[in-house]
Design a protein around this motif. Structure first.
Motif, PDB file in Angstrom:
ATOM      1  N   GLU A  63     113.831  16.049 -96.533  1.00 56.32           N
ATOM      2  CA  GLU A  63     114.603  15.588 -95.369  1.00 56.32           C
ATOM      3  C   GLU A  63     114.923  16.776 -94.443  1.00 56.32           C
ATOM      4  O   GLU A  63     115.026  17.920 -94.892  1.00 56.32           O
ATOM      5  CB  GLU A  63     115.901  14.925 -95.865  1.00 56.32           C
ATOM      6  CG  GLU A  63     116.909  14.513 -94.804  1.00 56.32           C
ATOM      7  CD  GLU A  63     116.414  13.412 -93.862  1.00 56.32           C
ATOM      8  OE1 GLU A  63     115.616  13.727 -92.953  1.00 56.32           O
ATOM      9  OE2 GLU A  63     116.830  12.246 -94.013  1.00 56.32           O
ATOM     10  N   VAL A  64     115.060  16.469 -93.179  1.00 58.57           N
ATOM     11  CA  VAL A  64     115.605  17.419 -92.205  1.00 58.57           C
ATOM     12  C   VAL A  64     117.063  17.017 -92.008  1.00 58.57           C
ATOM     13  O   VAL A  64     117.349  15.975 -91.426  1.00 58.57           O
ATOM     14  CB  VAL A  64     114.810  17.358 -90.880  1.00 58.57           C
ATOM     15  CG1 VAL A  64     115.477  18.201 -89.809  1.00 58.57           C
ATOM     16  CG2 VAL A  64     113.377  17.790 -91.109  1.00 58.57           C
ATOM     17  N   GLU A  65     117.968  17.811 -92.551  1.00 53.57           N
ATOM     18  CA  GLU A  65     119.379  17.391 -92.615  1.00 53.57           C
ATOM     19  C   GLU A  65     120.124  17.579 -91.294  1.00 53.57           C
ATOM     20  O   GLU A  65     121.030  16.823 -90.983  1.00 53.57           O
ATOM     21  CB  GLU A  65     120.126  18.163 -93.715  1.00 53.57           C
ATOM     22  CG  GLU A  65     119.624  17.879 -95.122  1.00 53.57           C
ATOM     23  CD  GLU A  65     119.997  16.492 -95.640  1.00 53.57           C
ATOM     24  OE1 GLU A  65     120.793  15.787 -94.975  1.00 53.57           O
ATOM     25  OE2 GLU A  65     119.463  16.102 -96.696  1.00 53.57           O
ATOM     26  N   LEU A  66     119.747  18.630 -90.550  1.00 54.26           N
ATOM     27  CA  LEU A  66     120.558  18.959 -89.373  1.00 54.26           C
ATOM     28  C   LEU A  66     119.687  19.488 -88.239  1.00 54.26           C
ATOM     29  O   LEU A  66     118.901  20.422 -88.425  1.00 54.26           O
ATOM     30  CB  LEU A  66     121.568  20.063 -89.747  1.00 54.26           C
ATOM     31  CG  LEU A  66     122.220  20.803 -88.580  1.00 54.26           C
ATOM     32  CD1 LEU A  66     123.230  19.922 -87.858  1.00 54.26           C
ATOM     33  CD2 LEU A  66     122.894  22.079 -89.053  1.00 54.26           C
ATOM     34  N   LEU A  67     119.838  18.887 -87.064  1.00 53.13           N
ATOM     35  CA  LEU A  67     119.180  19.434 -85.869  1.00 53.13           C
ATOM     36  C   LEU A  67     120.209  19.523 -84.749  1.00 53.13           C
ATOM     37  O   LEU A  67     120.947  18.560 -84.496  1.00 53.13           O
ATOM     38  CB  LEU A  67     118.007  18.549 -85.443  1.00 53.13           C
ATOM     39  CG  LEU A  67     116.778  18.545 -86.358  1.00 53.13           C
ATOM     40  CD1 LEU A  67     115.757  17.513 -85.895  1.00 53.13           C
ATOM     41  CD2 LEU A  67     116.132  19.935 -86.435  1.00 53.13           C
ATOM     42  N   ILE A  68     120.271  20.665 -84.127  1.00 47.35           N
ATOM     43  CA  ILE A  68     121.115  20.833 -82.927  1.00 47.35           C
ATOM     44  C   ILE A  68     120.492  21.947 -82.091  1.00 47.35           C
ATOM     45  O   ILE A  68     120.257  23.049 -82.586  1.00 47.35           O
ATOM     46  CB  ILE A  68     122.601  21.113 -83.284  1.00 47.35           C
ATOM     47  CG1 ILE A  68     123.430  21.351 -82.012  1.00 47.35           C
ATOM     48  CG2 ILE A  68     122.766  22.268 -84.280  1.00 47.35           C
ATOM     49  CD1 ILE A  68     124.929  21.303 -82.228  1.00 47.35           C
ATOM     50  N   GLY A  69     120.192  21.623 -80.846  1.00 46.10           N
ATOM     51  CA  GLY A  69     119.418  22.556 -80.021  1.00 46.10           C
ATOM     52  C   GLY A  69     120.259  23.339 -79.027  1.00 46.10           C
ATOM     53  O   GLY A  69     121.273  22.847 -78.523  1.00 46.10           O
ATOM     54  N   ASP A  70     119.803  24.546 -78.742  1.00 48.63           N
ATOM     55  CA  ASP A  70     120.409  25.378 -77.695  1.00 48.63           C
ATOM     56  C   ASP A  70     119.476  25.311 -76.482  1.00 48.63           C
ATOM     57  O   ASP A  70     118.373  25.872 -76.493  1.00 48.63           O
ATOM     58  CB  ASP A  70     120.532  26.817 -78.228  1.00 48.63           C
ATOM     59  CG  ASP A  70     121.052  27.785 -77.167  1.00 48.63           C
ATOM     60  OD1 ASP A  70     121.088  27.409 -75.975  1.00 48.63           O
ATOM     61  OD2 ASP A  70     121.386  28.921 -77.524  1.00 48.63           O
ATOM     62  N   GLU A 121     114.401  28.792 -78.909  1.00 45.85           N
ATOM     63  CA  GLU A 121     112.957  29.056 -78.853  1.00 45.85           C
ATOM     64  C   GLU A 121     112.533  30.108 -79.872  1.00 45.85           C
ATOM     65  O   GLU A 121     111.398  30.094 -80.351  1.00 45.85           O
ATOM     66  CB  GLU A 121     112.550  29.508 -77.438  1.00 45.85           C
ATOM     67  CG  GLU A 121     112.624  28.428 -76.373  1.00 45.85           C
ATOM     68  CD  GLU A 121     114.042  28.146 -75.870  1.00 45.85           C
ATOM     69  OE1 GLU A 121     115.000  28.837 -76.312  1.00 45.85           O
ATOM     70  OE2 GLU A 121     114.190  27.234 -75.035  1.00 45.85           O
ATOM     71  N   THR A 122     113.447  31.045 -80.202  1.00 48.35           N
ATOM     72  CA  THR A 122     113.085  32.140 -81.108  1.00 48.35           C
ATOM     73  C   THR A 122     113.414  31.839 -82.580  1.00 48.35           C
ATOM     74  O   THR A 122     113.131  32.651 -83.461  1.00 48.35           O
ATOM     75  CB  THR A 122     113.847  33.422 -80.690  1.00 48.35           C
ATOM     76  OG1 THR A 122     115.240  33.075 -80.555  1.00 48.35           O
ATOM     77  CG2 THR A 122     113.323  33.974 -79.381  1.00 48.35           C
ATOM     78  N   GLN A 161     116.753  27.476 -89.991  1.00 47.44           N
ATOM     79  CA  GLN A 161     116.991  28.888 -90.299  1.00 47.44           C
ATOM     80  C   GLN A 161     118.082  29.478 -89.418  1.00 47.44           C
ATOM     81  O   GLN A 161     118.463  30.638 -89.581  1.00 47.44           O
ATOM     82  CB  GLN A 161     115.684  29.684 -90.096  1.00 47.44           C
ATOM     83  CG  GLN A 161     114.502  29.147 -90.901  1.00 47.44           C
ATOM     84  CD  GLN A 161     114.694  29.324 -92.394  1.00 47.44           C
ATOM     85  OE1 GLN A 161     114.787  30.435 -92.884  1.00 47.44           O
ATOM     86  NE2 GLN A 161     114.788  28.211 -93.130  1.00 47.44           N
ATOM     87  N   GLU A 162     118.560  28.685 -88.454  1.00 47.60           N
ATOM     88  CA  GLU A 162     119.564  29.188 -87.522  1.00 47.60           C
ATOM     89  C   GLU A 162     120.245  27.969 -86.874  1.00 47.60           C
ATOM     90  O   GLU A 162     119.602  26.943 -86.650  1.00 47.60           O
ATOM     91  CB  GLU A 162     118.846  29.997 -86.432  1.00 47.60           C
ATOM     92  CG  GLU A 162     119.738  30.736 -85.485  1.00 47.60           C
ATOM     93  CD  GLU A 162     118.928  31.563 -84.458  1.00 47.60           C
ATOM     94  OE1 GLU A 162     119.498  32.474 -83.883  1.00 47.60           O
ATOM     95  OE2 GLU A 162     117.733  31.243 -84.228  1.00 47.60           O
ATOM     96  N   ILE A 163     121.532  28.083 -86.573  1.00 42.48           N
ATOM     97  CA  ILE A 163     122.268  26.987 -85.920  1.00 42.48           C
ATOM     98  C   ILE A 163     122.996  27.544 -84.700  1.00 42.48           C
ATOM     99  O   ILE A 163     123.779  28.485 -84.867  1.00 42.48           O
ATOM    100  CB  ILE A 163     123.300  26.361 -86.880  1.00 42.48           C
ATOM    101  CG1 ILE A 163     122.587  25.779 -88.115  1.00 42.48           C
ATOM    102  CG2 ILE A 163     124.119  25.278 -86.180  1.00 42.48           C
ATOM    103  CD1 ILE A 163     123.542  25.368 -89.221  1.00 42.48           C
TER     104      ILE A 163
END
Ligand code: NAP
Ligand code: G4F
Length: 384
Positions: free
Chosen positions: A328-335, A148-149, A142-144
Motif C-alpha cells: 500500500e501507499v499509505e501517505l501522499l502529500i505534495g509540495d 520534485e527532488t 522518503q520525504e514529507i
C-alpha cells in the motif's frame, strides 16, 4: 496563424475529456487516440464529437493502442502534432497487481513508443511531449511533503511501469534535446472519475445509500491518505507545462492530505448525514448517527427523508480486506512550490468543493430513472 495541433492518448479517460474540451476552447485541433471496444467507450467526450463529414472539425479520433508501435508512429506521422499529451495508461493501481505485464507494456514501453516515434519521424524540434507521471512514484515516501527532488520508491506494478516512463522521458530530453516533460500529478478526481477509484466509488455509493438503492458499501484501507485535487485544475497544469520555453518536471498537488475515512464522512455530510466510525481494521464500521433534515431534503429530496431516518444507528460502511493491496501507499502529500512559482499554476478547488461537485452530480445521476430501476447501475463485481 494556423491552428495548433494536439494529440491526446487516453482521450476517452477522465483527464483526456477535460483536456480535449480545454484545448478546443483555446483554438486547437485535437486528435485523440481511442481503443477499439465492443461497446461505445466515448461517453466522456461525446459532447465534443463532430461529424466526420464536417470540413472544419476540431476534434478527430483515431483507433490506436499504446501497445502497437506501428499504429502510434503512423498516427503521429500523419498528424505532425505540435503537442502530445501522453495520458493513456492502465491507471488502476490494484488492477496492476493482476495484469502486471500488460501494465508494464502499456504504461512503461508505451511511453517509449511515443518518444521514439517522434524521434524517428524527425519531429524532435517541432513536437512537445507531456508525460502523465504520478505521485505513486513516491510510494513508500522518503520525504514529507513530496517534491520534485524526493527519491522515488514505487509500490505497485503500475508505479514501477510509470517509473520507467518517467525516466525514459527525462532520458529522451537529455539525449536528443526533446521538449519532453513529466507532470508528477497527485490524485485528481471529478464527476468524470472512473467508478472504481476510491472517491467516485464513495460518492456513487453514498448517493445510492441515501436514495435507498443500496444498503451499505464495503471499502479497503480507510486510513491511507491522499492529496486530492480537481481534474479540471490539473489539466490546466499539463497545458502550462508544455507552454514553457524549456522542458522540465513538476509536482502538481494541493498540499493537503486526507484519509479515506474522512472523505467518506465528508461525502455523507454533503447530504446532511453524520457518520461515525467505530471498531478497528476489518471490524471497523461507519454508523449513521444523525440526519440534518434541511440539508438532506434540499440535496437528496424530502420524499427520501423519512425512510432514511429509519437507518439512524445502522452501519452503512464496512471493510472488506479483499480491497487491500499487496503493498500500500499509505501517505501522499505534495509540495507544489515549483508549479506555483514557475508555471503560475494553483488549484482553485479545495477538497470540500471537489466533494460537493462529485456528490451533487452523483445524487442527480442516481435519481435518473434507469438508476432508480437499477438497470443502469453496474455493480462493482471486482475487488478494485
Ligand atoms: P483514466 O480515466 O483511467 O483514463 C485512461 C485512458 O487511457 C483511457 O482513455 C483508456 O482508454 C486509455 N488506455 C488505457 N490503456 C490503453 C492502451 N493500451 N492503449 C490506448 N489507450 C489506453 O485515467 P485518468 O485519471 O484520466 O489519468 C490519465 C493519466 O494520468 C493516466 O496515465 C494515469 O495513469 C495518470 N495519472 C492519473 C492521476 C489521477 O489521479 N487521475 C494521477 C497521476 C497520474 P479506455 O477508455 O478505453 O479504457
Ligand atoms: O482511488 P485509488 O484507487 O487511487 P490510487 O491508488 O491512489 O491511484 C490513483 O492516483 C494515482 C496518483 O497518486 C494515479 F497515478 C493512479 O492512476 C490512480 O488515478 O485509491 C486511493 C486509496 C488507496 O490507498 C486505496 O487502498 O484508497 C484506498 N482505498 C480504500 N478502499 C480504496 C478502497 N481504493 C479503491 N480503489 N477501492 C476501495 O474500495
Amino acid at each position: 496563424m494556423s491552428k495548433k495541433v494536439a494529440l491526446i492518448t487516453g482521450v476517452t479517460g477522465q483527464d483526456g475529456a477535460y483536456l480535449s474540451e480545454f484545448l478546443i476552447k483555446k483554438g486547437y485541433t485535437v486528435h485523440g487516440i481511442k481503443r477499439r471496444s465492443s461497446l461505445f467507450n466515448t461517453d466522456r467526450i461525446d459532447h465534443l464529437y463532430q461529424d466526420p463529414h464536417d470540413d472544419n472539425r476540431n476534434m478527430i479520433l483515431h483507433y490506436g493502442d499504446m501497445t502497437d508501435s506501428m499504429n502510434l508512429t503512423r498516427i503521429i506521422g500523419d498528424i505532425q502534432p505540435d503537442e502530445i499529451y501522453n495520458l493513456a495508461a492502465m491507471s488502476h493501481v490494484k488492477v496492476s497487481f493482476d495484469i502486471p505485464e500488460y501494465t508494464a507494456n502499456a504504461d512503461g514501453i508505451g511511453t517509449l513508443r511515443v518518444l521514439e516515434a517522434v524521434r524517428l519521424l524527425n519531429l524532435t524540434d517541432k513536437t512537445r511531449i507531456y508525460q502523465a507521471s504520478t505521485s505513486e512514484l513516491y510510494g513508500l515516501v522518503q520525504e514529507i511533503p513530496q517534491k520534485e527532488t524526493t527519491p522515488f520508491y514505487p509500490r505497485s506494478p503500475y508505479a514501477v511501469a510509470k517509473l520507467y516512463a518517467y525516466w525514459i522521458t527525462v532520458n529522451y530530453r537529455e539525449a536528443y534535446g526533446m521538449h519532453a516533460s513529466n507532470g508528477i500529478l497527485f490524485n485528481h478526481e471529478s464527476p468524470l472519475r472512473g467508478e472504481t477509484f476510491v472517491t467516485r466509488k464513495v460518492t456513487r455509493a453514498v448517493s445510492r445509500i441515501v436514495l435507498g438503492l443500496q444498503n451499505k458499501v464495503f471499502m479497503g484501507n480507510l486510513s491511507s491518505k491522499r492529496d486530492w485535487g480537481h481534474a479540471k485544475d490539473y489539466i490546466k497544469a499539463m497545458y502550462l507545462i508544455l507552454q514553457q520555453e524549456t522542458a522540465n518536471d513538476y509536482v502538481i498537488s494541493t498540499g493537503v492530505t486526507t484519509t479515506i475515512r474522512d472523505f467518506i464522512k465528508m461525502s455523507f455530510l454533503e447530504v446532511g448525514v453524520d457518520v461515525e466510525f467505530r471498531g478497528v481494521d476489518e471490524e471497523e464500521k461507519g454508523f449513521v448517527v444523525n440526519v440534518n433534515d434541511e440539508i438532506f431534503s434540499k440535496v437528496v429530496g424530502e420524499e427520501y427523508l423519512a425512510a432514511f431516518k429509519n437507518r439512524i444507528g445502522e452501519s452503512v460502511v464496512g471493510v472488506d480486506p479483499a480491497y487491500y493491496r499487496p503493498t500500500e501507499v499509505e501517505l501522499l502529500i505534495g509540495d507544489n512550490t515549483k508549479a506555483r512559482t514557475k508555471l503560475g499554476w494553483e488549484p482553485t478547488y479545495d477538497l470540500k468543493a471537489l466533494c460537493q461537485d462529485m456528490m451533487s452530480h452523483d445524487v442527480e445521476l442516481m435519481k435518473k430513472e434507469e438508476f432508480l430501476k437499477n438497470g443502469g447501475y453496474r455493480v462493482l463485481n471486482y475487488f478494485e
